[in-house]
Design an enzyme around this catalytic site. Structure first.
Site, PDB file in Angstrom:
ATOM      1  N   ASP A  18       0.860  -1.188   0.000  1.00 14.95           N
ATOM      2  CA  ASP A  18       0.000   0.000   0.000  1.00 14.95           C
ATOM      3  C   ASP A  18       0.896   1.237   0.000  1.00 14.95           C
ATOM      4  O   ASP A  18       1.777   1.378   0.853  1.00 14.95           O
ATOM      5  CB  ASP A  18      -0.876  -0.037   1.271  1.00 14.95           C
ATOM      6  N   MET A  19       0.684   2.134  -0.946  1.00 17.10           N
ATOM      7  CA  MET A  19       1.498   3.337  -1.019  1.00 17.10           C
ATOM      8  C   MET A  19       1.182   4.238   0.184  1.00 17.10           C
ATOM      9  O   MET A  19       0.055   4.246   0.681  1.00 17.10           O
ATOM     10  CB  MET A  19       1.210   4.116  -2.317  1.00 17.10           C
ATOM     11  N   TYR A  23      -1.440  10.400  -2.841  1.00 13.58           N
ATOM     12  CA  TYR A  23      -1.573  11.612  -3.676  1.00 13.58           C
ATOM     13  C   TYR A  23      -0.561  12.676  -3.241  1.00 13.58           C
ATOM     14  O   TYR A  23      -0.055  13.438  -4.053  1.00 13.58           O
ATOM     15  CB  TYR A  23      -2.989  12.186  -3.589  1.00 13.58           C
ATOM     16  N   ARG A  60       0.251  14.946   9.485  1.00 14.87           N
ATOM     17  CA  ARG A  60      -0.498  14.146  10.474  1.00 14.87           C
ATOM     18  C   ARG A  60       0.031  14.407  11.884  1.00 14.87           C
ATOM     19  O   ARG A  60      -0.714  14.336  12.856  1.00 14.87           O
ATOM     20  CB  ARG A  60      -0.408  12.650  10.134  1.00 14.87           C
ATOM     21  N   ASP A 120      -3.800   2.662  -5.367  1.00 11.76           N
ATOM     22  CA  ASP A 120      -2.480   2.630  -4.730  1.00 11.76           C
ATOM     23  C   ASP A 120      -2.227   1.371  -3.907  1.00 11.76           C
ATOM     24  O   ASP A 120      -1.420   1.388  -2.984  1.00 11.76           O
ATOM     25  CB  ASP A 120      -2.289   3.880  -3.845  1.00 11.76           C
ATOM     26  N   GLU A 121      -2.917   0.295  -4.231  1.00 12.37           N
ATOM     27  CA  GLU A 121      -2.755  -0.955  -3.452  1.00 12.37           C
ATOM     28  C   GLU A 121      -2.607  -2.139  -4.388  1.00 12.37           C
ATOM     29  O   GLU A 121      -3.339  -2.228  -5.383  1.00 12.37           O
ATOM     30  CB  GLU A 121      -4.041  -1.284  -2.723  1.00 12.37           C
TER      31      GLU A 121
END
Ligand code: TTP
Length: 596
Positions: A18-19, A23, A60, A120-121
């Site tokens: 998973d990236m 984005y 985050r 993206d997975e």
């Protein structure tokens, strides 16, 4: 409802890649000044600074979340860089991100069976690669283990100061069983792949490595960004014991709620209290068995060999004051969405020779004085017709039908806060498939290939009748369309079908010959579907096609495959008709595989 698939007896090595904040990474690659800076990607609109759709890890740390709007995120993190998603047709244009995802898939797919699960997975089945590694270069014999592999998080291994050393020992255990040795090889292979992805694309990703897809998917987000987590079989009971049911794929919705409310099951581990029989009594045989198995970490789902998406979708939200309140505003936006969808399925067709068969419309809506607020706008589907104007027309009808159901035919005010159209049931067009049109392509080639293919691809599935069809406004495409494909619900079926096939027999509908091979194949595929549907609905065994046999040009029949020639000659000269009942010898049989 989920269904248990039989597991393979052989151990498998499956990775879920998973990236990280995908984005954002794509935007940071485009503008390196954003690297290391708190960044979020926002789908801009004037309402409260737009909605955040991706948040970088630096942002985050300040508490910026995807659920925030731009203005709120800026309050939480004043230095936040907000990058707008590219816009086309008044809505987000995700092509940049899609092609960035494809770059990654191209690298990952070199090492094993690869399933692109989303933008993206990716799932990878690395079993064969891991087996080869174990034979040729087992971890315990390697001079050095890649550093990235040593940084793996191996569930159940504990975390202390000597973590890397512990991981090295775990990867190189000579006494491990075969299954765990394969998993160790998988961890090294994935670490190397992730390094390669970084070097070649500048993107970081995280991964889960386990013996099945379910466990790999659970593990990949456990340590993000840019890390990997390995799930040895021995760690599965602990992992599932505390995993909230709602976190499990397929248990996020009603089934998960029912488990909580009806059985008091809060974690996947809680399911262990129930026998398979009991779970089957509650949820049916398939789902009961599936639940019983996932409680034990068992899942037989295979990694599909698929580098292309399973469906295409585009949507737009209309929050707050942007809410759509009139049919004309809905039509405007549906037209934009359908244009994009049409472009995407057309390029899928051109590049990958795939046809989408179903068009679906989803919407979120509210109505005035709502006495039943839980009632949702129903999603609606119909057969997909190629060509932007046809998709727009059909989507609008789906919307109208959904709206009338949603409002219960009452005349009250309403608002639409989100619209999406999707194209699904995508099938490959088999290369080299023999079909009638193969023999007529040279005669039926439009001077404007897109018009011709639009018309011919108009109604891939006659059984879907939720939408009544009208002739297309484009006169160029109408010619083959109106007679060729309106086979259901018309009184003069013969006249209609006659148009379908005789056009090709007489070669009169199209002319000249510069159509692309992709389009030729499209014609074949679609015609096969149409003919098969006609055959199946026509009871006359002597003339399955329901048109005037005398009008067939015999020279054209000569070019057909032998078995079809025989069948047609049987219609023309019934007395000489050979027995076509034998399996494989009828036209119906000839075409039927494509229907599936
Ligand atoms: P995700 O993989 O869910 O998230 P992410 O890659 O941004 O971050 P993480 O590192 O936590 O995995 O989504 C992939 C991309 O899909 C994301 O970068 C933006 C897009 N996306 C949306 O546009 N809308 C959404 O609601 C979600 C969930 C994702």
């Amino acid at each position: 409802m989920p269904v248990a698939r039989p597991e393979r007896q052989e151990p498998r090595v499956i990775a879920h890649v998973d990236m990280d904040c995908f984005y954002v990474q794509v935007e940071q690659r485009k503008n390196p000044d954003l690297r290391g800076v708190p960044t979020a990607v926002v789908q801009y609109n004037s309402w409260k600074g737009g909605g955040l759709i991706a948040v970088g890890y630096e942002a985050r740390k300040f508490g910026v979340k995807r659920s925030m709007r731009g203005d709120e995120a800026k309050r939480v993190c004043p230095d936040l860089q907000l990058v707008q998603v590219p816009v086309a047709r008044g809505k987000a244009d995700l092509n940049l991100y899609r092609s960035a995802g494809s770059e990654v898939v191209a690298i990952l797919s070199k090492k094993g069976k690869c399933e692109r699960a989303s933008i993206d997975e990716v799932y990878l089945d690395l079993t064969d690669t891991a087996k080869s590694m174990l034979l040729e270069a087992p971890p315990e014999g390697l001079d050095s283990i890649p550093e990235e592999a040593l940084k793996s998080h191996v569930l159940g291994l504990g975390s202390d100061a000597n973590k890397e050393e512990d991981v090295r020992k775990w990867l190189c255990r000579p006494d491990a069983d075969y299954e765990e040795k394969l998993l160790a090889c998988g961890a090294i292979i994935v670490a190397e792949l992730r390094i390669r992805v970084l070097h070649e694309t500048q993107f970081t990703c995280s991964a889960g490595i386990a013996h099945n897809k379910m466990l790999a998917k659970l593990a990949s987000p456990m340590h993000k960004p840019a890390q990997q987590t390995v799930v040895p079989a021995s760690s599965v009971p602990d992992l599932l014991a505390s995993l909230p049911v709602k976190k499990m794929k397929q248990l996020g919705g009603k089934l998960g709620s029912s488990l909580q409310d009806d059985l008091g099951v809060n974690t996947v581990g809680d399911l262990l209290k129930f026998s398979e029989q009991k779970l089957q009594d509650y949820y049916g045989i398939n789902t009961g068995t599936w639940l019983w198995k996932i409680a034990r970490g068992i899942s037989g789902d295979e990694v599909e060999d698929r580098l292309l998406p399973k469906s295409h979708g585009c949507g737009k939200t209309f929050p707050g004051p942007m809410t759509l309140k009139t049919t004309s505003s809905v039509k405007h936006w549906l037209n934009q969405l359908c244009e994009e969808l049409s472009d995407r399925i057309q390029s899928d067709l051109d590049q990958n020779k795939r046809i989408a068969q179903t068009l679906t419309l989803h919407a979120r809506a509210f109505k005035e004085n709502d006495l039943e607020p839980q009632k949702k706008f129903p999603s609606k589907s119909c057969a997909l017709r190629y060509g932007a104007s046809k998709i727009q027309e059909d989507a609008m009808r789906l919307f109208e039908s959904g709206l009338s159901e949603f409002l219960n035919s009452k005349n009250v005010g309403w608002g639409i806060t989100s619209l999406a159209v999707g194209a699904s049931k995508i099938i490959d067009i088999p290369n080299g498939t023999t079909s009638i049109l193969k023999y007529f392509n040279e005669k039926c080639i439009s001077s404007n290939s897109s018009d011709c293919s639009d018309a011919l691809l108009e109604e891939p599935n006659h059984t879907v009748t939720s939408i009544s069809k009208r002739d297309d406004e484009n006169p160029k495409s109408r010619a083959p369309t109106e007679s060729a494909f309106h086979t259901k619900g018309l009184s003069d079926k013969n006249a209609n079908v006659k148009g379908t096939i005789l056009r090709y027999f007489s070669g009169s509908s199209c002319s000249s010959s510069n159509q692309s091979s992709a389009n030729k194949i499209d014609l074949e595929e679609h015609e096969r579907t149409v003919i098969a549907s006609e055959l199946n609905s026509n009871p006359n065994p002597n003339n399955n096609w329901g048109f005037n046999i005398e009008e067939i040009d015999p020279s054209v029949v000569d070019e057909l495959p032998l078995e079809i020639q025989r069948e047609i000659r049987g219609w023309i000269h019934p007395s000489k008709r050979i027995n076509t009942g034998k399996r494989g010898s009828t036209i119906a049989h000839y075409f039927s595989p494509a229907r599936n």
